[in-house]
Design an enzyme around this catalytic site. Structure first.
Site, PDB file in Angstrom:
ATOM      1  N   ASN A   9     128.439  91.325  94.944  1.00  0.00           N
ATOM      2  CA  ASN A   9     129.240  90.253  94.354  1.00  0.00           C
ATOM      3  C   ASN A   9     130.520  90.162  95.179  1.00  0.00           C
ATOM      4  O   ASN A   9     131.381  91.023  95.090  1.00  0.00           O
ATOM      5  CB  ASN A   9     129.545  90.622  92.892  1.00  0.00           C
ATOM      6  CG  ASN A   9     130.532  89.674  92.241  1.00  0.00           C
ATOM      7  OD1 ASN A   9     130.833  88.609  92.774  1.00  0.00           O
ATOM      8  ND2 ASN A   9     131.045  90.069  91.085  1.00  0.00           N
ATOM      9  N   TRP A  10     130.599  89.106  95.987  1.00  0.00           N
ATOM     10  CA  TRP A  10     131.751  88.989  96.891  1.00  0.00           C
ATOM     11  C   TRP A  10     132.996  88.445  96.194  1.00  0.00           C
ATOM     12  O   TRP A  10     134.062  88.377  96.808  1.00  0.00           O
ATOM     13  CB  TRP A  10     131.395  88.077  98.079  1.00  0.00           C
ATOM     14  CG  TRP A  10     130.528  88.737  99.099  1.00  0.00           C
ATOM     15  CD1 TRP A  10     130.090  90.036  99.094  1.00  0.00           C
ATOM     16  CD2 TRP A  10     129.996  88.133 100.289  1.00  0.00           C
ATOM     17  NE1 TRP A  10     129.318  90.270 100.217  1.00  0.00           N
ATOM     18  CE2 TRP A  10     129.249  89.131 100.961  1.00  0.00           C
ATOM     19  CE3 TRP A  10     130.078  86.864 100.844  1.00  0.00           C
ATOM     20  CZ2 TRP A  10     128.594  88.879 102.167  1.00  0.00           C
ATOM     21  CZ3 TRP A  10     129.428  86.613 102.046  1.00  0.00           C
ATOM     22  CH2 TRP A  10     128.696  87.609 102.701  1.00  0.00           C
ATOM     23  N   LYS A  11     132.858  88.000  94.964  1.00  0.00           N
ATOM     24  CA  LYS A  11     134.014  87.444  94.237  1.00  0.00           C
ATOM     25  C   LYS A  11     134.685  86.373  95.106  1.00  0.00           C
ATOM     26  O   LYS A  11     134.001  85.641  95.792  1.00  0.00           O
ATOM     27  CB  LYS A  11     134.965  88.576  93.818  1.00  0.00           C
ATOM     28  CG  LYS A  11     134.190  89.676  93.080  1.00  0.00           C
ATOM     29  CD  LYS A  11     135.043  90.687  92.406  1.00  0.00           C
ATOM     30  CE  LYS A  11     134.134  91.700  91.708  1.00  0.00           C
ATOM     31  NZ  LYS A  11     134.863  92.700  90.962  1.00  0.00           N
ATOM     32  N   HIS A  97     129.991  87.520  84.147  1.00  0.00           N
ATOM     33  CA  HIS A  97     130.737  88.647  84.725  1.00  0.00           C
ATOM     34  C   HIS A  97     132.009  88.879  83.903  1.00  0.00           C
ATOM     35  O   HIS A  97     132.605  87.924  83.399  1.00  0.00           O
ATOM     36  CB  HIS A  97     131.079  88.342  86.191  1.00  0.00           C
ATOM     37  CG  HIS A  97     131.673  89.524  86.890  1.00  0.00           C
ATOM     38  ND1 HIS A  97     133.012  89.838  86.790  1.00  0.00           N
ATOM     39  CD2 HIS A  97     131.100  90.478  87.660  1.00  0.00           C
ATOM     40  CE1 HIS A  97     133.228  90.950  87.488  1.00  0.00           C
ATOM     41  NE2 HIS A  97     132.098  91.354  88.024  1.00  0.00           N
ATOM     42  N   GLU A  99     134.954  89.352  84.671  1.00  0.00           N
ATOM     43  CA  GLU A  99     136.127  88.571  85.098  1.00  0.00           C
ATOM     44  C   GLU A  99     136.041  87.146  84.563  1.00  0.00           C
ATOM     45  O   GLU A  99     137.064  86.533  84.239  1.00  0.00           O
ATOM     46  CB  GLU A  99     136.241  88.597  86.631  1.00  0.00           C
ATOM     47  CG  GLU A  99     136.732  89.962  87.109  1.00  0.00           C
ATOM     48  CD  GLU A  99     136.266  90.365  88.498  1.00  0.00           C
ATOM     49  OE1 GLU A  99     135.822  89.499  89.273  1.00  0.00           O
ATOM     50  OE2 GLU A  99     136.335  91.576  88.806  1.00  0.00           O
ATOM     51  N   GLU A 169     128.025  96.626  83.448  1.00  0.00           N
ATOM     52  CA  GLU A 169     129.254  96.887  84.202  1.00  0.00           C
ATOM     53  C   GLU A 169     130.378  97.263  83.239  1.00  0.00           C
ATOM     54  O   GLU A 169     131.012  96.381  82.648  1.00  0.00           O
ATOM     55  CB  GLU A 169     129.670  95.636  84.980  1.00  0.00           C
ATOM     56  CG  GLU A 169     128.646  95.178  85.988  1.00  0.00           C
ATOM     57  CD  GLU A 169     129.306  94.364  87.103  1.00  0.00           C
ATOM     58  OE1 GLU A 169     129.231  94.798  88.255  1.00  0.00           O
ATOM     59  OE2 GLU A 169     129.915  93.332  86.804  1.00  0.00           O
ATOM     60  N   GLY A 175     136.374  97.754  90.132  1.00  0.00           N
ATOM     61  CA  GLY A 175     137.498  97.656  91.066  1.00  0.00           C
ATOM     62  C   GLY A 175     138.558  98.721  90.865  1.00  0.00           C
ATOM     63  O   GLY A 175     139.653  98.638  91.418  1.00  0.00           O
ATOM     64  N   SER A 215     132.509 100.049  90.820  1.00  0.00           N
ATOM     65  CA  SER A 215     132.886 100.995  91.873  1.00  0.00           C
ATOM     66  C   SER A 215     131.699 101.757  92.469  1.00  0.00           C
ATOM     67  O   SER A 215     131.839 102.914  92.853  1.00  0.00           O
ATOM     68  CB  SER A 215     133.960 101.965  91.369  1.00  0.00           C
ATOM     69  OG  SER A 215     135.127 101.248  90.989  1.00  0.00           O
ATOM     70  N   GLY A 236     130.777  95.212  94.096  1.00  0.00           N
ATOM     71  CA  GLY A 236     131.861  94.331  94.516  1.00  0.00           C
ATOM     72  C   GLY A 236     132.421  94.788  95.851  1.00  0.00           C
ATOM     73  O   GLY A 236     131.879  94.494  96.917  1.00  0.00           O
ATOM     74  N   GLY A 237     133.495  95.565  95.795  1.00  0.00           N
ATOM     75  CA  GLY A 237     134.220  95.996  96.987  1.00  0.00           C
ATOM     76  C   GLY A 237     133.329  96.498  98.120  1.00  0.00           C
ATOM     77  O   GLY A 237     133.476  96.072  99.272  1.00  0.00           O
TER      78      GLY A 237
HETATM   79  P1  PGA Z   1     133.400  96.788  92.190  1.00  0.00           P
HETATM   80  O1  PGA Z   1     132.964  95.418  91.457  1.00  0.00           O
HETATM   81  O2  PGA Z   1     132.147  97.333  92.836  1.00  0.00           O
HETATM   82  O3  PGA Z   1     134.424  96.377  93.198  1.00  0.00           O
HETATM   83  O4  PGA Z   1     133.908  97.701  91.140  1.00  0.00           O
HETATM   84  C1  PGA Z   1     131.750  95.313  90.771  1.00  0.00           C
HETATM   85  C2  PGA Z   1     131.642  93.962  90.110  1.00  0.00           C
HETATM   86  O5  PGA Z   1     132.645  93.475  89.558  1.00  0.00           O
HETATM   87  O6  PGA Z   1     130.560  93.337  90.090  1.00  0.00           O
END
Ligand code: PGA
Length: 258
Positions: A9-11, A97, A99, A169, A175, A215, A236-237
Site C-alpha cells: 500500500n503506497w498511500k 483502510h 486511515e 491491521e 507506521g 509495520s 506500507g513503508g
Molecule cells: P505500514 O503500513 O507497513 O507502514 O505500517 C501498513 C498499512 O497501513 O497498510
C-alpha cells in the site's frame, strides 16, 4: 494450503515517474511471483496505469487502487468509480483502510457498500479491519474486529466471499514500527477465520486469505508469514523500496514451498 498475497500500500507516495522507476527495479528482482504467491501493489490513482503496464512483465503481479466510490457515476467531486479503476488495468482495491476510517469518515456501512460494488465490478476487495490502541488496551479487540467483519461483509454471498481478501491491521502497529507479535497476529487471524466460518461455513472460511498489516518488514515478515492463519501482508513503508518488498515476496515463496 492457501496461497499467499503479498500486497503493498503506497498511500500518497510515488508519482508516475517514480512508479515507472520502481517497476524497472522490481522486475529485475522478481521476474515472476514465486509458486503459491501473488503480488499486489496499490499506488495512487494517477500512477495506476503506469503500474499496470508492469503486470505484463511479471507473472502473478496485480495492481490495485486504495479506495473507490460505491456509486457508478454522479456529482461526487474527487471520487472514482470501480469501472474507472478497472480501466487502468487494476484488478484489486483496498477498502476501509484505517486511515480512510480515521480521516475520511469511512464507516462499516460505507465499507460494506464499497465491498459490494467492487465484487460486482470484478475487482477483488481487500477489506481492512483492526482495532485502535485504546481498544486493544481495554481488551476489546475481538469485539471491535468482529463488528467490522460482520458489518463490512453484510449481504456478501458465500460464493462472493471467496472473491475477497481480509486484511487485519491493528491501528497501533501502522507506521509506528510496532508490530503485533506473531502469536498476537495468529490469535486474531484465527478469530477472524472462526467468524468467517460462522458467517459462511468452514470450507469457505478456509479459502479466504487473511493478510496482516502494520509495520511488516523484511526483519519480521518471515515469522509473521509462518503463522498458520497469516496468508500474506499489507505492507506500507516497506513496500516503497523494491528491494525490501521483493525480500518479503521471496520469504513467502520460501514458506510456501517448505
Ligand atoms: P505500514 O503500513 O507497513 O507502514 O505500517 C501498513 C498499512 O497501513 O497498510
Amino acid at each position: 494450503m492457501r496461497t499467499f498475497l503479498i500486497a503493498g500500500n503506497w498511500k500518497m507516495h510515488q508519482n508516475i515517474a517514480e512508479t515507472k522507476a520502481y517497476f524497472n527495479e522490481f522486475t529485475k528482482l522478481v521476474k515472476k511471483a514465486p509458486e503459491g504467491v501473488n503480488i499486489l501493489l496499490c499506488p495512487v490513482y494517477t500512477s495506476l496505469h503506469a503500474a499496470a503496464e508492469a503486470t505484463a512483465k511479471v507473472d502473478g503481479l496485480h495492481i490495485g487502487a486504495q479506495n473507490l466510490h460505491f456509486e457508478d457515476k454522479g456529482a461526487f467531486t474527487g471520487e472514482i468509480t470501480a469501472e474507472m479503476i478497472k480501466e487502468t488495468g487494476a484488478d484489486h482495491v483496498i477498502i476501509g483502510h484505517s486511515e480512510r476510517r480515521q480521516y475520511y469518515n469511512e464507516t462499516d456501512e460505507t465499507v460494506n457498500k464499497k465491498t459490494h460494488k467492487a465484487i460486482q465490478a470484478g475487482l477483488t476487495p481487500v477489506v481492512c479491519v483492526g482495532e485502535l490502541l485504546e481498544e486493544r488496551k481495554a481488551d476489546r479487540h475481538f469485539e471491535v474486529v468482529k463488528k467490522q467483519v460482520v458489518e463490512g461483509l453484510k449481504g456478501v454471498s458465500k460464493g462472493d466471499a471467496t472473491k475477497l481478501v481480509v486484511a487485519y491491521e491493528p491501528v497501533w502497529a501502522i507506521g509506528t514500527g510496532e508490530t503485533a507479535s506473531p502469536d498476537q497476529a495468529q490469535e486474531i487471524h484465527a478469530f477472524i477465520r472462526k467468524e468467517l466460518s460462522s458467517l459462511y461455513d468452514e470450507g469457505t472460511a478456509a479459502k479466504i486469505q487473511i493478510l496482516y498489516g502494520g509495520s511488516m518488514n523484511p526483519g519480521n515478515a518471515e515469522e509473521l508469514l509462518s503463522m498458520e492463519d497469516v496468508d500474506g501482508g499489507l505492507i506500507g513503508g516497506a513496500s516503497l523500496k523494491p528491494d525490501s518488498f521483493s525480500e518479503i515476496v521471496h520469504f513467502a515463496g520460501k514458506i510456501y514451498s517448505s
